[in-house]
Design a protein around this motif. Structure first.
Motif, PDB file in Angstrom:
ATOM      1  N   LEU A  32       0.938  -1.275   0.075  1.00  0.00           N
ATOM      2  CA  LEU A  32      -0.041   0.015   0.016  1.00  0.00           C
ATOM      3  C   LEU A  32       0.998   1.244  -0.021  1.00  0.00           C
ATOM      4  CD1 LEU A  32      -2.672  -0.966   2.577  1.00  0.00           C
ATOM      5  CD2 LEU A  32      -2.927  -1.393   0.268  1.00  0.00           C
ATOM      6  N   SER A  33       0.396   2.414  -0.441  1.00  0.00           N
ATOM      7  CA  SER A  33       0.999   3.747  -0.363  1.00  0.00           C
ATOM      8  C   SER A  33       1.232   4.037   1.088  1.00  0.00           C
ATOM      9  CB  SER A  33       0.200   4.717  -1.035  1.00  0.00           C
ATOM     10  OG  SER A  33      -0.920   5.183  -0.527  1.00  0.00           O
ATOM     11  N   GLY A  34       2.061   5.164   1.214  1.00  0.00           N
ATOM     12  CA  GLY A  34       2.192   5.613   2.576  1.00  0.00           C
ATOM     13  C   GLY A  34       0.883   6.099   3.076  1.00  0.00           C
ATOM     14  N   GLY A  35       0.101   6.847   2.588  1.00  0.00           N
ATOM     15  CA  GLY A  35      -0.948   7.640   3.073  1.00  0.00           C
ATOM     16  C   GLY A  35      -2.082   6.273   3.373  1.00  0.00           C
ATOM     17  N   GLN A  36      -2.005   5.073   2.399  1.00  0.00           N
ATOM     18  CA  GLN A  36      -2.926   4.107   2.720  1.00  0.00           C
ATOM     19  C   GLN A  36      -2.650   3.408   4.040  1.00  0.00           C
ATOM     20  OE1 GLN A  36      -2.607   2.207  -1.082  1.00  0.00           O
ATOM     21  NE2 GLN A  36      -4.858   2.791  -1.523  1.00  0.00           N
ATOM     22  N   ARG A  37      -1.317   3.331   4.171  1.00  0.00           N
ATOM     23  CA  ARG A  37      -1.092   2.507   5.566  1.00  0.00           C
ATOM     24  C   ARG A  37      -1.311   3.333   6.798  1.00  0.00           C
ATOM     25  NH1 ARG A  37       3.476   1.383   2.518  1.00  0.00           N
ATOM     26  NH2 ARG A  37       4.851   2.872   3.384  1.00  0.00           N
ATOM     27  N   GLN A  38      -1.132   4.657   6.414  1.00  0.00           N
ATOM     28  CA  GLN A  38      -1.433   5.771   7.766  1.00  0.00           C
ATOM     29  C   GLN A  38      -3.074   5.404   8.011  1.00  0.00           C
ATOM     30  OE1 GLN A  38      -0.086   7.728   9.730  1.00  0.00           O
ATOM     31  NE2 GLN A  38       2.064   7.589   9.144  1.00  0.00           N
ATOM     32  N   CYS A  39      -3.850   5.419   7.074  1.00  0.00           N
ATOM     33  CA  CYS A  39      -5.103   5.445   7.270  1.00  0.00           C
ATOM     34  C   CYS A  39      -5.742   4.103   7.600  1.00  0.00           C
ATOM     35  CB  CYS A  39      -5.959   5.491   5.697  1.00  0.00           C
ATOM     36  SG  CYS A  39      -5.460   7.169   5.097  1.00  0.00           S
ATOM     37  N   VAL A  40      -5.081   2.780   7.408  1.00  0.00           N
ATOM     38  CA  VAL A  40      -5.364   1.642   8.043  1.00  0.00           C
ATOM     39  C   VAL A  40      -4.892   1.775   9.517  1.00  0.00           C
ATOM     40  CG1 VAL A  40      -4.658  -0.788   8.065  1.00  0.00           C
ATOM     41  CG2 VAL A  40      -5.025   0.463   5.799  1.00  0.00           C
ATOM     42  N   ALA A  41      -3.705   2.573   9.943  1.00  0.00           N
ATOM     43  CA  ALA A  41      -3.639   2.440  11.364  1.00  0.00           C
ATOM     44  C   ALA A  41      -4.415   3.302  12.109  1.00  0.00           C
ATOM     45  CB  ALA A  41      -2.066   3.057  11.467  1.00  0.00           C
ATOM     46  N   ILE A  42      -4.759   4.442  11.360  1.00  0.00           N
ATOM     47  CA  ILE A  42      -5.975   5.362  11.986  1.00  0.00           C
ATOM     48  C   ILE A  42      -7.301   4.389  12.282  1.00  0.00           C
ATOM     49  CG2 ILE A  42      -7.418   7.345  11.600  1.00  0.00           C
ATOM     50  CD1 ILE A  42      -5.278   8.597  10.273  1.00  0.00           C
TER      51      ILE A  42
END
Length: 302
Positions: free
Chosen positions: A166-176
């Protein structure tokens, strides 16, 4: 509403929301010393439900120390730390989690080669069957992960794909989304857009707003005033371990926030010297008197 002169000429505002809701998390004159080194001193911070509190500062300003206190990694040595109005002193991050305080660090604490759904439940897996032969409930975890991600507006075609793809932004969103699912009431985001491009930063900012709209209190740690101003409700600028500025959105403009973040008072004092350097345009540099945030009058900026 009370005003207090800041350490660098700013006006620190008492900007509690007018609707009377009580802060989920509050720091009162909090500080942290490591032996003879005073990393944080006299810091006040309030985090309210459904609001994004942005904490800004350059490297060495004290942002990491503040995160460690609120997340339970370190204990404060000065002042008070309150959760739901009660003084607390966490010994471990687990105690902070038990109070609903979740932290999403830059490294995200994910296993890149594991599937998205597996990372979503990492350390808190669902199981089924009688003890002692309980086993992972894979189907329920996949279904739950997909539903929770969709609730945050995140639609992934394949939850089996390694999260590292996943892109960095997508990984951040999964963590959120993971933090929200596991009961976070206060979400601390440590520089979530620092290593992202413009488009991916926009994706993360959208989900920060989504978390706020779901009623979470969000602490957004960043060094980018433009990102902070897009989603922030309150802004706290740290400088050399002290509070440089504390103001709500209607009390500070993006330009004023940027000047404080960039050390505008120091830049203004250098204006005369920079004017002597060939090729440097100093016309747009701020004057010292422009850097003071007006005292609160109860009226918002237009």
């Amino acid at each position: 509403m009370t005003n207090e002169a800041g350490t660098h000429g700013a006006i620190l505002q008492d900007t509690a929301p007018e609707n009377g809701d009580h802060p989920l998390v509050e720091l009162r004159n909090a500080g942290k010393s490591y032996g003879n080194i005073r990393a944080l001193h006299g810091v006040g911070l309030q985090v309210h439900p459904g609001r994004v509190t942005c904490v800004l500062g350059d490297n060495g300003a004290g942002k990491s120390t503040l995160i460690k206190i609120v997340s339970g990694l370190h204990q404060h040595t000065e002042g008070e730390f309150l959760v739901d109005g009660e003084p607390v002193r966490f010994s471990t991050p687990r105690e902070a989690l038990d109070k609903g305080i979740a932290t999403v660090y830059q490294d995200l604490a994910v296993v890149p080669l594991m599937p998205v759904w597996r990372n979503f439940f990492l350390g808190s897996e669902m199981t089924k069957g009688p003890w002692p032969v309980r086993r992972l409930d894979i189907e329920r975890m996949k279904k739950t992960a997909d539903q929770e991600l969709r609730n945050m507006g995140i639609v992934l075609d394949d939850l089996e794909q390694p999260i590292g793809t996943l892109s960095g932004g997508q990984r951040q969103c999964v963590a959120i989304a993971r933090a929200v699912y596991f009961g976070a009431r206060v979400l601390i985001l440590d520089e979530p857009t620092a290593a992202l491009g413009v488009k991916q930063s926009g994706v993360v900012l959208k989900y920060i707003a989504a978390a706020r709209d779901r009623g979470l209190g969000v602490i957004f740690i960043t060094h980018n005033p433009h990102h902070a101003y897009m989603v922030g409700d309150h802004f706290s600028v740290l400088r050399l371990g002290t509070m440089e500025l504390s103001a709500s959105r209607d009390q500070v403009s993006l330009e004023e926030l940027t000047n404080h973040m960039a050390g505008g008072a120091e830049l203004a004092s250098l204006k005369h010297e920079l004017a002597q350097v060939r090729g440097v345009d100093v016309d747009r540099l701020p004057e010292a008197e422009e850097l003071t945030v007006p005292a609160a009058t109860g009226e918002g900026k237009s």
